[in-house]
Structures are given as C-alpha cells and as structure tokens.
Scaffold this active site. Sequence first.
Site, PDB file in Angstrom:
ATOM      1  N   ILE A  99       1.133  -1.204  -0.045  1.00  0.00           N
ATOM      2  CA  ILE A  99       0.165   0.313   0.119  1.00  0.00           C
ATOM      3  C   ILE A  99       1.022   0.922  -0.232  1.00  0.00           C
ATOM      4  CG2 ILE A  99      -1.802   1.240   1.312  1.00  0.00           C
ATOM      5  CD1 ILE A  99      -2.693  -1.218   2.433  1.00  0.00           C
ATOM      6  N   SER A 100       0.685   1.919  -1.179  1.00  0.00           N
ATOM      7  CA  SER A 100       1.515   3.362  -1.351  1.00  0.00           C
ATOM      8  C   SER A 100       0.424   3.938  -1.419  1.00  0.00           C
ATOM      9  CB  SER A 100       3.442   2.685  -1.948  1.00  0.00           C
ATOM     10  OG  SER A 100       2.199   2.750  -3.626  1.00  0.00           O
ATOM     11  N   PRO A 101      -0.149   4.923  -1.003  1.00  0.00           N
ATOM     12  CA  PRO A 101      -1.131   6.025  -1.140  1.00  0.00           C
ATOM     13  C   PRO A 101      -0.444   7.476  -2.144  1.00  0.00           C
ATOM     14  CG  PRO A 101      -0.520   5.809   0.773  1.00  0.00           C
ATOM     15  CD  PRO A 101       0.849   4.881   0.906  1.00  0.00           C
TER      16      PRO A 101
END
Length: 169
Positions: free
Chosen positions: A77-79
């Site tokens: 998860i790399s927002p």
Amino acid sequence: DQDAAECLRVVSGLFPSVTDFEREFPSLCFALATGVGKTRLMGAFISYLYRVENIRRVGEVAKLFVDAGMITFVAFISPYRNDRERARNILEDGEFIEVYVKCPVEVCERRDPKGQYRKAKKGEIKEFTGVSAPYEEPIDPEIVLETDKLAVEESVKKIIRYLEGKRMI
C-alpha cells in the site's frame, strides 16, 4: 526545539524546497512555528516518514532482484504519488510497472475478513488508507485492474498480456 530541528533535517532530504514541504504539510509547518498541536502532528509526520522510508527500501530490494534478471512483483500500500514516483526512479526506465488495483472502498469493506475497514470507520484504527488517511490515485499507471469488475483470473491475464506485449515474458 530539538524535535523541530530533527524533523526539518529529515524533511530536507525528501522535498526539493521548503515551499514543497509547506504545500504538502501546512498544518505541521504551523505546529512547528507556533507549538500548537505539535505533539500530535509530529506523531503523524513520523508515521508518514516511516511509510516513505519503507516504500523506498522495498524499491531498493526490488531493484536488486531486477538487476539479477528476475521479474519482481511488489505488493505494498503506497498511498502517495510522490512515494511511488521515488520508487519508480530507483529503477531504470521501463523496469517499474505500476499496477493500480482499483476497487471502491465499499467493496474492499465487504471483502475484508478481519473487519479492519469497519474498525477504521469507527475510529478504532487510525490513519487507515482510503478511510481515515488519503489515497492518491495514480495518474497514469501502466496497468489498471478494476477488481470489482474483473475476476482474479482476468486480472492475472491482463498483467500477463502486458508483459508479453513488452516482451518481458
């Protein structure tokens, strides 16, 4: 104070200018300047820095595998777009393929076996991406998988077709 100085030292390595930092974190700049809400915002910022560093490290490890000639899949998860762009810049042109696994939060919540989305909505989990923390959609990913519309097998085939089209497999 010492916390503010350390924070600004770390920030200088992440942002090309103070203006870029101020644009990204206006509340933290206010807190550092006035002391108002500094402890809470420093905690949130340290959490942000941890995430930035984690994504950087993953990019560096992925590069080791790519340099060894392996096709490497990384699922994190790399927002933030900036984090994904930094990871892209670690690799050579054409080696980073952004796959946007796109799914409405409501569908993610229905699929969630641990009930984390429900807990995040109740405030029991802080800084939960897409609920109580932001997610910046990719602007131009190489592949988009709309998992509320595609079965797993269709998503896999879409990735394989892309890799075949690029003569990577």
